[in-house]
Structure formats: structure tokens, C-alpha cells
Design a protein around this motif. Structure first.
Motif: not given
Length: 277
Positions: A70-82, A179-189
Motif C-alpha cells: 500500500k505504501a509503495v504503490m505510488i511508485a508504480f505505473d501499470f502498463r497491462g500485459h504489453t 502485468q508490466w510495471v514502470v517505476v516512476v518513483r525512486a524505489l529502494y534498490g
């Protein structure tokens, strides 16, 4: 190949690799902590929760995973299965830990080592020195200043990601798994996460009126605006008083002296010291 670095860099890198290998092997071989089972995957968390639920205990790992996602969901942009075009694919996973108060903790991290660093993306972020912290504590003690400390939850996620990274959602994403996910925030790691957060932090402090110290750029300061306003009101009062008096010898009623005394001798300098990221 510079002589100033060649004599120590190779040994330092080997020592670093040995330390990383020791930590990595220790993490994967450790299956218990404080007498409780320590999982390494979401599937193991479910198995442990299933066993504990048989005796009426809460599903602690399930709650820990839900809280983290719930806390890290802000860092993701879901792009479906493409698969997104122009993004480097990496692996992301959850790591698990048990704190000393037996709190179950899950942390979603990115495998930043799998992405080739972009030379145009900064990855270095400095931290405040120990000497600066000691000096600030001494100044606060000598001037009877109040010390306040704060912690930013998931601090890196407040900054935008500077890398073009994507990954496939795992079982921790529930119905969005696969699903494919694009990282839009500075994720740990991510290798650029620290630098991204440092730049975002500096912009926020600048907008709040803070300025970095010339001796240590990770120490930020600003004058106490409230006491400066009080000093101006006192100066206005003293100006009115002076206009009614014919002499003011040996009396501290000078407007400039009042401003100087209140702004420097009796003013509180707010100091923002960011210790690490």
C-alpha cells in the motif's frame, strides 16, 4: 589507473565484494530470527501464516505485505500485459525481517544491479558529517536551543525516478500479477535512488527558505522568522519612544542596535541537518 587511486582501489573493491558476499549468503541461509521462522518469498509467508492461523494467531506476514505494498504503490505505473518500449527490465522482490519487538516487516526493493547505469543520471548523494552533527549539538546546548528529530516514512518514494526501469508484477501484487510495471518513483534498490531523493530534498528545503551551509552543504539553515518579526515590532516601539525623548544617552533604544540584538543575540537559528538518506 591513476597512481593516487591504483594502490588502494583494487584491495578496497575486493574487500567490498567479500562483505557483500558474506551478507548475501547470511541472509539466504538464515531461516529463523528470535525463534520465529523467517521467510524468503511470498509463498513461504503464506505457508507460515497458514500454520499460525490453525492455532488462532493472526496472519502477521500477510498484514506486513499489505502494509508495504500500500505504501509503495505510488511508485508504480501499470502498463497491462504489453512490455513497455525503451525501458530496461529488472527484477523486484520483497525482503522480510522481524524486529526486536517482534514486528513483522516487509520491504519491496528493486534489483538495481541488473540495470546498466546511465552516465547522464547522477547516482552520488552526500550525507552530513559526524563533525557537523557534533558542532550543531554543541551550539544547541550552549544556547539552550530545542532539538527536534523526525523520520520520513518511505523517504525515497517522495522523489521521482531518473531511470527508465520496468518489471513484471509478482504475487505480492494480487490480481495485478503478471502485468508490466514502470517505476516512476525512486524505489529502494535503484542506484540513482539516493541522488534522486537528495535533489528532491534540496528543492523542498530551498522552497521553505533554507540555505545550505558553506562548510557542509548537507546542513541547512534559516533565520527564525517569528523572532525577526518581534524584533521589528520592538524597533518600531523604540522609534516612537525616541521621538518623545530629548536624550537617550546610555539607554539601549537605538533602532539598529535593537534589530541587531534581537536578530543575532536572541534569535533562534533553525537548522535542518539531514543525516543520511
Amino acid at each position: 589507473e591513476w597512481p593516487a587511486f591504483k594502490w588502494w582501489v583494487e584491495e578496497a573493491l575486493l574487500a567490498r565484494q567479500r562483505q557483500i558476499s558474506a551478507l548475501t549468503s547470511g541472509y539466504w541461509t538464515r531461516t529463523e530470527k528470535f525463534g520465529l521462522p523467517l521467510p524468503k518469498s511470498v509463498a513461504q509467508c503464506r505457508e507460515i501464516d497458514d500454520e499460525s492461523s490453525k492455532s488462532g494467531k493472526p496472519r502477521l506476514w500477510k498484514l506486513a505485505i499489505e502494509k508495504e505494498m500500500k505504501a509503495v504503490m505510488i511508485a508504480f505505473d501499470f502498463r497491462g500485459h504489453t512490455r513497455p518500449v525503451g525501458f530496461k527490465e529488472i527484477k523486484c522482490h520483497l525482503i522480510f525481517d522481524i524486529k526486536m519487538d517482534f514486528t513483522h516487516k516487509a520491504r519491496f526493493v528493486a534489483g538495481g544491479h541488473m540495470a546498466t547505469p546511465d552516465p547522464n543520471v547522477p547516482i552520488y548523494a552526500s550525507v552530513v558529517t559526524r563533525e557537523s552533527v557534533r558542532i550543531l549539538l554543541t551550539v544547541a546546548s550552549l544556547n539552550n536551543l530545542a532539538l527536534k528529530a523526525a523520520d520520513i516514512s518511505n523517504a525515497f518514494l517522495t522523489a521521482k525516478c531518473d531511470e527508465r526501469i520496468c518489471f513484471r508484477a509478482g504475487p505480492e501484487f494480487g490480481d495485478k500479477q503478471g502485468q508490466w510495471v514502470v517505476v516512476v518513483r525512486a524505489l529502494y534498490g535503484l542506484v540513482s535512488a539516493s541522488a534522486s531523493f537528495a535533489r528532491h530534498r534540496n528543492n523542498v528545503l530551498t522552497n521553505m527558505g533554507f540555505t545550505p551551509c558553506q562548510a557542509d552543504p548537507d546542513v541547512w539553515m534559516r533565520r527564525n522568522l517569528r523572532k525577526s518579526a518581534i524584533a521589528r515590532e520592538q524597533a518600531k516601539f523604540l522609534d516612537k519612544t525616541n521621538s518623545r525623548k530629548s536624550s537617550a544617552t546610555n539607554i539601549f533604544t537605538s533602532r539598529d542596535e535593537a534589530l541587531h540584538a534581537n536578530n543575532y543575540s536572541d534569535s533562534e537559528v533553525r537548522i535542518s541537518s539531514c543525516v543520511g538518506t
